[in-house]
Enzyme design. Sequence first.
Site, PDB file in Angstrom:
ATOM      1  N   LYS A 109       0.831  -1.217   0.000  1.00  0.00           N
ATOM      2  CA  LYS A 109       0.000   0.000   0.000  1.00  0.00           C
ATOM      3  C   LYS A 109       0.864   1.265   0.000  1.00  0.00           C
ATOM      4  CE  LYS A 109      -2.062  -1.125   3.899  1.00  0.00           C
ATOM      5  NZ  LYS A 109      -1.394  -2.403   4.194  1.00  0.00           N
TER       6      LYS A 109
ATOM      7  N   ARG B  23      -9.607   0.214   9.003  1.00  0.00           N
ATOM      8  CA  ARG B  23      -9.229  -1.185   9.226  1.00  0.00           C
ATOM      9  C   ARG B  23     -10.329  -1.959   9.955  1.00  0.00           C
ATOM     10  NH1 ARG B  23      -3.187   0.028   9.257  1.00  0.00           N
ATOM     11  NH2 ARG B  23      -2.158  -1.966   9.125  1.00  0.00           N
TER      12      ARG B  23
ATOM     13  N   ARG C 124      11.511  -5.973   4.798  1.00  0.00           N
ATOM     14  CA  ARG C 124      11.175  -4.545   4.666  1.00  0.00           C
ATOM     15  C   ARG C 124      12.154  -3.677   5.452  1.00  0.00           C
ATOM     16  NH1 ARG C 124       5.168  -2.313   5.429  1.00  0.00           N
ATOM     17  NH2 ARG C 124       5.236  -3.444   7.422  1.00  0.00           N
TER      18      ARG C 124
ATOM     19  N   ARG D 182      11.304  -1.797  11.034  1.00  0.00           N
ATOM     20  CA  ARG D 182      10.241  -1.435  11.979  1.00  0.00           C
ATOM     21  C   ARG D 182      10.191  -2.424  13.134  1.00  0.00           C
ATOM     22  NH1 ARG D 182       4.785  -0.299   8.646  1.00  0.00           N
ATOM     23  NH2 ARG D 182       3.958  -1.419  10.435  1.00  0.00           N
TER      24      ARG D 182
ATOM     25  N   ARG E 166      -0.774  -9.640  13.206  1.00  0.00           N
ATOM     26  CA  ARG E 166      -1.291  -8.578  12.328  1.00  0.00           C
ATOM     27  C   ARG E 166      -2.086  -9.194  11.170  1.00  0.00           C
ATOM     28  NH1 ARG E 166       4.231  -5.815  11.341  1.00  0.00           N
ATOM     29  NH2 ARG E 166       3.206  -4.428   9.858  1.00  0.00           N
TER      30      ARG E 166
HETATM   31  P1  ADP Z   1       2.194  -1.811   3.277  1.00  0.00           P
HETATM   32  O1  ADP Z   1       2.257  -0.312   3.168  1.00  0.00           O
HETATM   33  O2  ADP Z   1       0.994  -2.401   2.599  1.00  0.00           O
HETATM   34  O3  ADP Z   1       2.357  -2.314   4.685  1.00  0.00           O
HETATM   35  P2  ADP Z   1       4.764  -1.724   1.891  1.00  0.00           P
HETATM   36  O4  ADP Z   1       4.451  -0.806   0.769  1.00  0.00           O
HETATM   37  O5  ADP Z   1       5.594  -1.196   3.003  1.00  0.00           O
HETATM   38  O6  ADP Z   1       3.421  -2.411   2.469  1.00  0.00           O
HETATM   39  O7  ADP Z   1       5.457  -3.016   1.257  1.00  0.00           O
HETATM   40  C1  ADP Z   1       5.875  -4.099   2.086  1.00  0.00           C
HETATM   41  C2  ADP Z   1       7.205  -4.629   1.606  1.00  0.00           C
HETATM   42  O8  ADP Z   1       7.054  -5.266   0.342  1.00  0.00           O
HETATM   43  C3  ADP Z   1       8.283  -3.574   1.420  1.00  0.00           C
HETATM   44  O9  ADP Z   1       9.516  -4.155   1.774  1.00  0.00           O
HETATM   45  C4  ADP Z   1       8.213  -3.252  -0.087  1.00  0.00           C
HETATM   46  O10 ADP Z   1       9.445  -2.787  -0.592  1.00  0.00           O
HETATM   47  C5  ADP Z   1       7.854  -4.606  -0.655  1.00  0.00           C
HETATM   48  N1  ADP Z   1       7.007  -4.553  -1.842  1.00  0.00           N
HETATM   49  C6  ADP Z   1       5.973  -3.718  -2.081  1.00  0.00           C
HETATM   50  N2  ADP Z   1       5.392  -4.017  -3.267  1.00  0.00           N
HETATM   51  C7  ADP Z   1       6.070  -5.086  -3.786  1.00  0.00           C
HETATM   52  C8  ADP Z   1       5.956  -5.875  -4.980  1.00  0.00           C
HETATM   53  N3  ADP Z   1       4.998  -5.646  -5.866  1.00  0.00           N
HETATM   54  N4  ADP Z   1       6.823  -6.885  -5.151  1.00  0.00           N
HETATM   55  C9  ADP Z   1       7.775  -7.154  -4.223  1.00  0.00           C
HETATM   56  N5  ADP Z   1       7.948  -6.455  -3.080  1.00  0.00           N
HETATM   57  C10 ADP Z   1       7.098  -5.431  -2.858  1.00  0.00           C
HETATM   58  P1  AMP Z   2       0.838   0.113   9.370  1.00  0.00           P
HETATM   59  O1  AMP Z   2       1.945   1.121   9.317  1.00  0.00           O
HETATM   60  O2  AMP Z   2      -0.324   0.503   8.497  1.00  0.00           O
HETATM   61  O3  AMP Z   2       1.307  -1.285   9.093  1.00  0.00           O
HETATM   62  O4  AMP Z   2       0.284   0.140  10.856  1.00  0.00           O
HETATM   63  C1  AMP Z   2       1.111  -0.210  11.963  1.00  0.00           C
HETATM   64  C2  AMP Z   2       0.252  -0.463  13.178  1.00  0.00           C
HETATM   65  O5  AMP Z   2      -0.422   0.747  13.551  1.00  0.00           O
HETATM   66  C3  AMP Z   2      -0.871  -1.503  13.027  1.00  0.00           C
HETATM   67  O6  AMP Z   2      -0.414  -2.833  13.231  1.00  0.00           O
HETATM   68  C4  AMP Z   2      -1.847  -1.047  14.113  1.00  0.00           C
HETATM   69  O7  AMP Z   2      -1.410  -1.437  15.403  1.00  0.00           O
HETATM   70  C5  AMP Z   2      -1.728   0.484  14.041  1.00  0.00           C
HETATM   71  N1  AMP Z   2      -2.707   1.055  13.087  1.00  0.00           N
HETATM   72  C6  AMP Z   2      -2.431   1.722  11.926  1.00  0.00           C
HETATM   73  N2  AMP Z   2      -3.553   2.098  11.326  1.00  0.00           N
HETATM   74  C7  AMP Z   2      -4.574   1.675  12.093  1.00  0.00           C
HETATM   75  C8  AMP Z   2      -5.997   1.726  12.004  1.00  0.00           C
HETATM   76  N3  AMP Z   2      -6.600   2.305  10.949  1.00  0.00           N
HETATM   77  N4  AMP Z   2      -6.722   1.166  12.999  1.00  0.00           N
HETATM   78  C9  AMP Z   2      -6.147   0.585  14.051  1.00  0.00           C
HETATM   79  N5  AMP Z   2      -4.825   0.474  14.207  1.00  0.00           N
HETATM   80  C10 AMP Z   2      -4.033   1.018  13.242  1.00  0.00           C
END
Ligand code: ADP
Ligand code: AMP
Length: 213
Positions: free
Chosen positions: A13, A88, A127, A160, A171
Site C-alpha cells: 500500500k 481497518r 522490509r 520497523r 497482524r
Molecule cells: P504496506 O504499506 O501495505 O504495509 P509496503 O508498501 O511497506 O506495504 O510493502 C511491504 C514490503 O514489500 C516492502 O519491503 C516493499 O518494498 C515490498 N514490496 C511492495 N510491493 C512489492 C511488490 N509488488 N513486489 C515485491 N515487493 C514489494
Molecule cells: P501500518 O503502518 O499501516 O502497518 O500500521 C502499523 C500499526 O499501527 C498496526 O499494526 C496497528 O497497530 C496500528 N494502526 C495503523 N492504522 C490503524 C488503524 N486504521 N486502525 C487501528 N490500528 C491502526
Amino acid sequence: MNLMVFGAPGAGKGTQAKFLVEKYNIPQISTGDMLRAAIAQKSAMGMKAKKYMDNGELVPDSTIIGIIKERLEKDDCQNGFILDGFPRTLAQAQALDVLMKESGKELDFVLSFDVPDSLIIERIAGRRVCPKCGASYHIEFNPPKTKGICDACGAELITREDDNADTVKNRLLNYHKQTAPLIDFYKKMGVFAQIDGSQELSKVTKDMFQILG
Ligand code: ADP
Ligand code: AMP
C-alpha cells in the site's frame, strides 16, 4: 481524487501510494505513519498506541477516527487524498462514510492489493523503511540504490519494531478477522478495484494506473 489503498500489512500500500502522491499531488494519509510520529514525539496518545502496535493489535477505533477527522480537515486534503492503512474496521469505515458525507465528498476508488499470506511474510521480513520520509524498501525485491540509505531523502533505513515474525502473524490474523470484511462494504459502494499485488512492483503500479485511467 479521493483514493484509498487497501490490503494486508505488507501488501504494498505505502509503496504504491508514493506513486499516487507523485502523479496527483495529493497527500498520503497513513495512520501507521501518524502513530509512529506520535510515538517518536512521546505524546500520551503515541505511548498508548505503542502497546497495541507492539503486539500487532489494532489501536482502538476512537483514537484512530479522531486523528483521521483532524487530518482530513486540513487544507492540503481539500483537493483529494490517499488513505493508507485506514479504515481497518467496519466502525472506522462507517465513521469515514459519515465524515465524507458531512463534507460533501466521495471516495473515487478503493485500490485493493491482493497478496497471499506466504508472500506477505517474506515482504515484511525484508522490509526496511525510512524513518524520515516513510519510504519503504525491500532488501531483495526493492533495494535502495545505496544499501541502508533512503533514495528519496538520504536518511538511514531502519527495520520497523513491529516487523518481527510473531507480531506479523497477529497482524495477519487481525487483518483477516477485522479488516478483510471491508471488501464487501466497498464492493457494495461500487468503488472497489482489485489488483494482483503479488506481481512485481512495476506491474502492480501499471495495473493501478490502468484502473485509474
Ligand atoms: P504496506 O504499506 O501495505 O504495509 P509496503 O508498501 O511497506 O506495504 O510493502 C511491504 C514490503 O514489500 C516492502 O519491503 C516493499 O518494498 C515490498 N514490496 C511492495 N510491493 C512489492 C511488490 N509488488 N513486489 C515485491 N515487493 C514489494
Ligand atoms: P501500518 O503502518 O499501516 O502497518 O500500521 C502499523 C500499526 O499501527 C498496526 O499494526 C496497528 O497497530 C496500528 N494502526 C495503523 N492504522 C490503524 C488503524 N486504521 N486502525 C487501528 N490500528 C491502526
